[in-house]
Design a protein around this motif. Structure first.
Motif, mmCIF file in Angstrom:
data_model
loop_
_atom_site.group_PDB
_atom_site.id
_atom_site.type_symbol
_atom_site.label_atom_id
_atom_site.label_comp_id
_atom_site.label_asym_id
_atom_site.label_seq_id
_atom_site.Cartn_x
_atom_site.Cartn_y
_atom_site.Cartn_z
ATOM 1 N N SER A 1 4.829 2.869 5.801
ATOM 2 C CA SER A 1 5.913 3.030 6.783
ATOM 3 C C SER A 1 6.460 4.449 6.756
ATOM 4 C CB SER A 1 7.028 2.020 6.512
ATOM 5 O OG SER A 1 7.597 2.220 5.228
ATOM 6 N N GLU A 2 6.502 5.074 5.570
ATOM 7 C CA GLU A 2 6.962 6.452 5.475
ATOM 8 C C GLU A 2 5.966 7.406 6.127
ATOM 9 O OE1 GLU A 2 9.656 6.371 1.384
ATOM 10 O OE2 GLU A 2 7.477 6.665 1.249
ATOM 11 N N GLU A 3 4.675 7.111 6.003
ATOM 12 C CA GLU A 3 3.666 7.939 6.664
ATOM 13 C C GLU A 3 3.839 7.913 8.177
ATOM 14 O OE1 GLU A 3 -0.146 7.680 3.596
ATOM 15 O OE2 GLU A 3 -0.061 6.390 5.357
ATOM 16 N N GLU A 4 4.218 6.768 8.716
ATOM 17 C CA GLU A 4 4.397 6.656 10.161
ATOM 18 C C GLU A 4 5.539 7.539 10.661
ATOM 19 O OE1 GLU A 4 4.973 2.536 10.888
ATOM 20 O OE2 GLU A 4 2.892 1.977 10.420
ATOM 21 N N SER B 1 15.092 21.961 8.328
ATOM 22 C CA SER B 1 16.179 21.094 8.809
ATOM 23 C C SER B 1 15.739 20.190 9.951
ATOM 24 C CB SER B 1 17.374 21.936 9.251
ATOM 25 O OG SER B 1 16.995 22.826 10.286
ATOM 26 N N GLU B 2 14.601 20.516 10.599
ATOM 27 C CA GLU B 2 14.119 19.710 11.719
ATOM 28 C C GLU B 2 13.072 18.680 11.299
ATOM 29 O OE1 GLU B 2 12.676 22.520 14.534
ATOM 30 O OE2 GLU B 2 14.668 23.312 15.021
ATOM 31 N N LEU B 3 12.677 18.722 10.030
ATOM 32 C CA LEU B 3 11.727 17.731 9.541
ATOM 33 C C LEU B 3 12.354 16.333 9.588
ATOM 34 C CD1 LEU B 3 10.333 19.537 6.358
ATOM 35 C CD2 LEU B 3 8.995 18.928 8.387
ATOM 36 N N PRO B 4 11.523 15.287 9.721
ATOM 37 C CA PRO B 4 12.057 13.920 9.618
ATOM 38 C C PRO B 4 12.719 13.719 8.257
ATOM 39 C CG PRO B 4 9.815 13.900 10.472
ATOM 40 C CD PRO B 4 10.076 15.307 10.026
ATOM 41 N N PRO B 5 13.734 12.860 8.203
ATOM 42 C CA PRO B 5 14.434 12.634 6.926
ATOM 43 C C PRO B 5 13.504 12.320 5.762
ATOM 44 C CG PRO B 5 15.603 11.555 8.715
ATOM 45 C CD PRO B 5 14.323 12.073 9.305
ATOM 46 N N VAL B 6 12.443 11.526 5.998
ATOM 47 C CA VAL B 6 11.556 11.143 4.895
ATOM 48 C C VAL B 6 10.874 12.367 4.311
ATOM 49 C CG1 VAL B 6 9.584 10.666 6.430
ATOM 50 C CG2 VAL B 6 9.696 9.607 4.166
ATOM 51 N N ASP B 7 10.457 13.325 5.152
ATOM 52 C CA ASP B 7 9.807 14.540 4.648
ATOM 53 C C ASP B 7 10.795 15.445 3.934
ATOM 54 O OD1 ASP B 7 7.227 13.884 5.562
ATOM 55 O OD2 ASP B 7 7.663 14.656 7.563
ATOM 56 N N ARG B 8 12.002 15.555 4.476
ATOM 57 C CA ARG B 8 13.013 16.383 3.808
ATOM 58 C C ARG B 8 13.315 15.833 2.417
ATOM 59 N NH1 ARG B 8 15.876 16.095 8.763
ATOM 60 N NH2 ARG B 8 17.551 14.911 7.745
ATOM 61 N N GLU B 9 13.439 14.521 2.302
ATOM 62 C CA GLU B 9 13.755 13.903 1.013
ATOM 63 C C GLU B 9 12.612 14.105 0.017
ATOM 64 O OE1 GLU B 9 14.584 9.839 1.823
ATOM 65 O OE2 GLU B 9 16.381 10.271 3.018
ATOM 66 N N LYS B 10 11.365 13.943 0.482
ATOM 67 C CA LYS B 10 10.222 14.101 -0.418
ATOM 68 C C LYS B 10 10.112 15.543 -0.913
ATOM 69 C CE LYS B 10 8.569 9.862 0.244
ATOM 70 N NZ LYS B 10 8.528 8.825 -0.813
ATOM 71 N N LEU B 11 10.279 16.518 -0.012
ATOM 72 C CA LEU B 11 10.173 17.918 -0.410
ATOM 73 C C LEU B 11 11.335 18.332 -1.297
ATOM 74 C CD1 LEU B 11 8.941 19.642 2.881
ATOM 75 C CD2 LEU B 11 7.597 18.924 0.905
ATOM 76 N N PRO C 1 0.823 -1.211 0.000
ATOM 77 C CA PRO C 1 0.000 0.000 0.000
ATOM 78 C C PRO C 1 0.859 1.264 0.000
ATOM 79 C CG PRO C 1 -0.708 -1.550 1.698
ATOM 80 C CD PRO C 1 0.627 -2.028 1.202
ATOM 81 N N ALA C 2 0.381 2.283 -0.699
ATOM 82 C CA ALA C 2 1.019 3.592 -0.713
ATOM 83 C C ALA C 2 -0.033 4.617 -1.126
ATOM 84 C CB ALA C 2 2.208 3.624 -1.661
ATOM 85 N N THR C 3 0.262 5.874 -0.824
ATOM 86 C CA THR C 3 -0.677 6.958 -1.132
ATOM 87 C C THR C 3 0.065 8.101 -1.807
ATOM 88 O OG1 THR C 3 -2.046 6.406 0.790
ATOM 89 C CG2 THR C 3 -2.362 8.577 -0.185
ATOM 90 N N THR C 4 -0.532 8.641 -2.855
ATOM 91 C CA THR C 4 0.008 9.835 -3.498
ATOM 92 C C THR C 4 -0.708 11.057 -2.951
ATOM 93 O OG1 THR C 4 0.624 8.707 -5.550
ATOM 94 C CG2 THR C 4 0.294 11.080 -5.673
ATOM 95 N N VAL D 1 2.127 14.169 6.485
ATOM 96 C CA VAL D 1 1.003 13.367 6.001
ATOM 97 C C VAL D 1 0.786 12.220 6.983
ATOM 98 C CG1 VAL D 1 1.492 13.926 3.587
ATOM 99 C CG2 VAL D 1 2.494 11.869 4.568
ATOM 100 N N PRO D 2 -0.429 11.656 7.055
ATOM 101 C CA PRO D 2 -1.619 12.045 6.280
ATOM 102 C C PRO D 2 -2.261 13.348 6.766
ATOM 103 C CG PRO D 2 -2.155 10.266 7.768
ATOM 104 C CD PRO D 2 -0.677 10.452 7.884
ATOM 105 N N GLU D 3 -2.041 13.724 8.036
ATOM 106 C CA GLU D 3 -2.523 15.006 8.558
ATOM 107 C C GLU D 3 -1.320 15.815 9.013
ATOM 108 O OE1 GLU D 3 -5.458 16.350 8.568
ATOM 109 O OE2 GLU D 3 -6.457 14.617 7.656
#
Length: 272
Positions: A126-129, A93-103, A67-70, A134-136
Motif C-alpha cells: 500500500s505504501e508503494e502505491e 516538501s512535495e514528495l508524498p508523505p510516505v516518501d518524506r517519512e521514509k527518507l 507482503p513488503a519489500t526492502t 519505488v518500485p520505479e
C-alpha cells in the motif's frame, strides 16, 4: 576461572536484559501472549530468559503475514548546476508523505544529514502505491533548500511483515533451580592435583587472569595432564574444537565458571 553458584550459572546462560523487548516479554508472561509485527523475529523461538526471578522459555508462531519489500536507497550529492540535465526533479516538501517519512528516518529529511549513504528502507504494498520513489522512481533528483541529490535504488528484496504471537512457558521457579540442573549435569571435580597443576588452577582465579603458554614456549607436562582432565567432559559452550569451551568445575569446595581454549598445536602434539 570465576567463582559462581547456581543462580550465577543461570545468569551466564540466559538473558536477563532484553532492552527494547522488555514490553514484549512482560506481556507474554503477564498476559499469556504478546503479538508483534516484524520482518525479523525480535526474539528467537526457544529463547530462555529470566523475568521477575523466574526462568521462562519464549516461543512464537506466525499468525499473519503481509507482503513488503526492502529497497536499498542511496541519494548522491549533485552539483546544483547539473540538476537540470539529470532527469525529472522534485522538491522534498512535495514528495508524498510516505516518501518524506521514509527518507527522514534515514537522515534525508529537511535538511538532509547523510547524502551519499545507502540505507535499507521498507515499503508495504500500500505504501508503494502512494510512493513516487519505488518500485520505479518517477523522479531522479530530490531537491532540498540548500542541497540536491540523485536517487539510486541499489537493490531490493522481498521482506514480508509477519505477525508473531509470543508465549512464555515457565521452565524453572528460580535462577538457582535452573542453574542447578546444569551443575548436576556438567560440573566435575578437579582433585588429586600435583603442586604444579594446583599452581596453574589457582593462577586462573586468585590472580584473575588466564594461564597462557606463549607461542615460543613449550607446553609443560602439568598443563597437558591438567587439560586432559577436560577431554571426557561436556562443555556448556563449545568454541569450535573438541575441548575449547566453557566448563563448570569444582575445586576445593567452590564452583567455578571456567573457560578453556586449546590451540591446534596442543592437540596435534598430544599423543593419544
Amino acid at each position: 576461572m570465576r567463582e559462581t553458584d547456581a543462580a550465577g550459572v543461570a545468569r551466564e546462560l540466559v538473558d536477563s536484559d532484553y532492552g527494547e523487548h522488555r514490553s514484549l516479554v512482560s506481556e507474554a508472561v503477564r498476559e499469556d501472549a504478546s503479538t508483534v509485527e516484524s520482518v525479523h523475529p525480535p526474539l528467537s523461538s526457544g529463547t530462555v530468559l529470566i523475568y521477575d526471578d523466574v526462568v521462562y522459555a519464549l516461543t512464537f508462531e506466525v499468525v499473519d503475514s503481509q507482503p513488503a519489500t526492502t529497497y536499498s536507497l542511496a541519494v548522491d550529492d549533485v552539483d546544483w548546476t547539473g540538476v537540470s540535465g539529470d532527469g525529472p526533479s522534485i522538491q522534498f516538501s512535495e514528495l508524498p508523505p510516505v516518501d518524506r517519512e521514509k527518507l527522514a528516518a534515514r537522515g534525508l529529511g529537511e535538511p538532509p544529514t547523510s547524502l551519499g549513504v545507502g540505507a535499507p528502507t521498507l515499503y508495504t504494498e500500500s505504501e508503494e502505491e502512494s510512493s513516487v520513489l519505488v518500485p520505479e522512481p518517477e523522479y531522479r533528483i530530490i531537491e532540498w533548500e540548500d542541497d540536491a541529490g540523485r536517487l539510486r535504488i541499489l537493490g531490493q528484496h522481498p521482506s514480508p511483515i509477519e505477525t508473531l504471537r509470543y508465549t512464555a512457558d515457565e521452565v524453572a521457579a528460580s535462577p538457582a533451580a535452573y542453574g542447578q540442573r546444569f551443575i548436576d549435569e556438567h560440573a566435575f571435580q578437579l582433585t588429586s592435583l600435583s603442586d604444579e597443576e594446583r599452581r596453574i588452577v589457582e593462577n586462573a582465579f586468585y590472580r584473575r587472569r588466564a594461564y597462557t603458554v606463549a607461542d615460543d614456549e613449550s607446553i609443560t607436562d602439568a598443563v597437558r595432564s591438567l587439560v586432559a582432565r577436560f577431554r571426557p567432559r561436556e562443555s556448556l559452550r563449545q568454541s569450535g574444537d573438541d575441548m575449547s569451551g566453557t566448563y563448570l568445575v569444582w575445586y576445593d569446595g567452590s564452583l567455578y565458571w571456567t573457560q578453556l581454549h586449546v590451540s591446534d598445536e596442543f592437540d596435534s602434539t598430544t599423543e593419544g
